[in-house]
Design an enzyme around this catalytic site. Structure first.
Site, PDB file in Angstrom:
ATOM      1  N   TYR A 156      14.029   8.622  -0.555  1.00 42.41           N
ATOM      2  CA  TYR A 156      15.020   9.032  -1.529  1.00 42.41           C
ATOM      3  C   TYR A 156      15.993   9.933  -0.980  1.00 42.41           C
ATOM      4  CZ  TYR A 156      16.827  11.626  -5.717  1.00 42.41           C
ATOM      5  OH  TYR A 156      17.791  12.224  -6.623  1.00 42.41           O
ATOM      6  N   LYS A 160      20.047   8.982  -0.708  1.00 44.50           N
ATOM      7  CA  LYS A 160      21.060   9.833  -1.154  1.00 44.50           C
ATOM      8  C   LYS A 160      22.031  10.291  -0.012  1.00 44.50           C
ATOM      9  CE  LYS A 160      19.837   9.644  -5.704  1.00 44.50           C
ATOM     10  NZ  LYS A 160      20.814   9.109  -6.636  1.00 44.50           N
TER      11      LYS A 160
HETATM   12  P1  NAD Z   1      15.978   8.732 -14.968  1.00 48.39           P
HETATM   13  O1  NAD Z   1      14.803   8.327 -14.419  1.00 48.39           O
HETATM   14  O2  NAD Z   1      15.642   9.402 -16.316  1.00 48.39           O
HETATM   15  O3  NAD Z   1      17.116   7.786 -15.116  1.00 48.39           O
HETATM   16  C1  NAD Z   1      17.496   6.862 -14.195  1.00 48.39           C
HETATM   17  C2  NAD Z   1      17.918   5.580 -15.113  1.00 48.39           C
HETATM   18  O4  NAD Z   1      18.294   4.470 -13.880  1.00 48.39           O
HETATM   19  C3  NAD Z   1      17.102   5.276 -15.901  1.00 48.39           C
HETATM   20  O5  NAD Z   1      17.950   4.778 -17.215  1.00 48.39           O
HETATM   21  C4  NAD Z   1      16.699   3.668 -15.551  1.00 48.39           C
HETATM   22  O6  NAD Z   1      16.434   2.806 -16.289  1.00 48.39           O
HETATM   23  C5  NAD Z   1      17.778   3.405 -14.415  1.00 48.39           C
HETATM   24  N1  NAD Z   1      17.585   2.315 -13.389  1.00 48.39           N
HETATM   25  C6  NAD Z   1      16.479   2.494 -12.629  1.00 48.39           C
HETATM   26  N2  NAD Z   1      16.629   1.529 -11.836  1.00 48.39           N
HETATM   27  C7  NAD Z   1      17.577   0.507 -12.124  1.00 48.39           C
HETATM   28  C8  NAD Z   1      18.118  -0.609 -11.879  1.00 48.39           C
HETATM   29  N3  NAD Z   1      17.783  -1.530 -10.840  1.00 48.39           N
HETATM   30  N4  NAD Z   1      19.334  -1.093 -12.491  1.00 48.39           N
HETATM   31  C9  NAD Z   1      19.660  -0.548 -13.646  1.00 48.39           C
HETATM   32  N5  NAD Z   1      19.229   0.787 -14.072  1.00 48.39           N
HETATM   33  C10 NAD Z   1      18.232   1.119 -13.355  1.00 48.39           C
HETATM   34  O7  NAD Z   1      16.629   9.884 -13.984  1.00 48.39           O
HETATM   35  P2  NAD Z   1      17.765  11.075 -14.235  1.00 48.39           P
HETATM   36  O8  NAD Z   1      16.931  12.339 -13.630  1.00 48.39           O
HETATM   37  O9  NAD Z   1      18.426  10.956 -15.236  1.00 48.39           O
HETATM   38  O10 NAD Z   1      18.672  10.786 -12.964  1.00 48.39           O
HETATM   39  C11 NAD Z   1      19.702   9.880 -12.946  1.00 48.39           C
HETATM   40  C12 NAD Z   1      20.074   9.932 -11.584  1.00 48.39           C
HETATM   41  O11 NAD Z   1      20.717  11.327 -10.976  1.00 48.39           O
HETATM   42  C13 NAD Z   1      19.528   9.312 -10.446  1.00 48.39           C
HETATM   43  O12 NAD Z   1      20.479   8.765  -9.616  1.00 48.39           O
HETATM   44  C14 NAD Z   1      18.972  10.680  -9.821  1.00 48.39           C
HETATM   45  O13 NAD Z   1      18.632  10.382  -8.388  1.00 48.39           O
HETATM   46  C15 NAD Z   1      20.031  11.530  -9.726  1.00 48.39           C
HETATM   47  N6  NAD Z   1      19.484  12.846  -9.765  1.00 48.39           N
HETATM   48  C16 NAD Z   1      18.880  13.654 -10.893  1.00 48.39           C
HETATM   49  C17 NAD Z   1      18.367  14.698 -10.476  1.00 48.39           C
HETATM   50  C18 NAD Z   1      17.394  15.426 -11.509  1.00 48.39           C
HETATM   51  O14 NAD Z   1      17.094  16.714 -11.214  1.00 48.39           O
HETATM   52  N7  NAD Z   1      17.303  14.845 -12.633  1.00 48.39           N
HETATM   53  C19 NAD Z   1      18.618  15.427  -9.309  1.00 48.39           C
HETATM   54  C20 NAD Z   1      19.544  15.090  -8.505  1.00 48.39           C
HETATM   55  C21 NAD Z   1      20.037  13.660  -8.673  1.00 48.39           C
END
Ligand code: NAD
Length: 250
Positions: A156, A160
């Site tokens: 991961y 990123k």
């Molecule tokens: P989440 O798992 O709730 O949402 C991820 C989304 O991506 C889901 O809708 C899933 O269906 C979709 N997805 C996964 N693989 C896919 C594919 N092959 N094609 C299309 N869609 C796909 O996660 P989140 O917490 O909402 O995170 C969203 C983004 O933010 C991610 O990139 C994550 O790395 C980043 N992020 C999240 C956090 C956090 O603390 N939540 C922190 C830093 C970065």
């Protein structure tokens, strides 16, 4: 200063839940017609309905960000429904949590294919359309783990970090077409996938390491998103906005 994005069209990947759903609703509330994309359209229909119910405009499209044919079809579908794309939010992402010594080649491929190659494929397809229509704004959702590292998330962190360099390289090449490319690095933001963990003792311990001593909420990212999406961010490209309650300062 308010962010008026009326008449703009956006595509948000990974919009079926969590941050992606919030990004779509925030853009829609500012007047953007939003194509919400993920692998399963059924899950997106509720969100699109909710946005329309609140007076916005939304369209659900099926897209697997790891599949170039699916990406091309989804962008075509989105533009046919809403008009030419002005904004892309590259949000879809996954994590595999395992010690480095147990991480398999399949884990590596799955994470890198989604978080890095997926962003490349969607951004390239969107940028080709934006070049034709005179410009746009691409927003890549990286993470504080694009620059920092913690245990058991090696693939991961690599994905990123790679995304941050891709962000800068795209910004350099696409400026001449009026396309801005910027990244947001969220810290720990409470979403359905992590909220149970943050209620546990190790989760609570982790929250105590954040200088602001709290988890972020999805709406903490609204300001960064709207700044980068709108003309108020017109002179920003290749930038990274960190929204993390001070996490990277530890
Ligand atoms: P989440 O798992 O709730 O949402 C991820 C989304 O991506 C889901 O809708 C899933 O269906 C979709 N997805 C996964 N693989 C896919 C594919 N092959 N094609 C299309 N869609 C796909 O996660 P989140 O917490 O909402 O995170 C969203 C983004 O933010 C991610 O990139 C994550 O790395 C980043 N992020 C999240 C956090 C956090 O603390 N939540 C922190 C830093 C970065």
């Amino acid at each position: 200063m308010s962010f008026d994005l009326t008449g703009k069209v956006a595509l948000v990947t990974g919009a079926s839940q969590g941050l992606g759903a919030r990004f779509a609703e925030t853009l829609a509330a500012s007047g953007v017609a939003v194509a919400v994309a993920a692998r399963q359209v059924a899950k997106l229909e509720d969100l699109a309905e909710r946005i329309r119910g609140a007076g916005g405009s939304a369209h659900a499209v099926a897209m697997d960000v790891t599949d170039p044919a699916s990406v091309a079809a989804a962008i075509e579908d989105a533009e046919a429904a809403l008009g030419s794309l002005d904004i892309l939010v590259n949000n879809a992402g996954i994590a595999v949590q395992k010690p480095f010594l147990e991480m398999s080649p399949e884990d590596y491929d799955q994470v890198l294919d989604t978080n890095l190659k997926g962003c490349f494929l969607v951004a390239q397809a969107a940028a080709r359309r934006m070049k034709e229509s005179g410009g746009g704004s691409i927003i890549n959702i990286s993470s504080v783990l694009g620059t920092e590292v913690i245990g058991a998330l090696s693939t991961y962190c690599a994905s990123k970090g790679g995304l941050l360099q891709l962000n800068r390289a795209m910004a350099l090449e696409l400026s001449r077409y009026g396309i801005r490319v910027n990244a947001i690095a969220p810290g720990y933001i409470e979403t359905p996938i992590n909220s149970d963990f943050f209620k546990t003792e190790p989760g609570q311990k982790m929250v105590k390491t954040i200088p602001q001593r709290r988890l972020g909420q999805p709406d903490d990212l609204d300001g960064a998103l709207l700044l980068l999406a709108s003309d108020q961010g017109a002179y920003m490209t290749g930038s990274l906005i960190t929204v993390d309650g001070g996490f990277v300062l530890r």
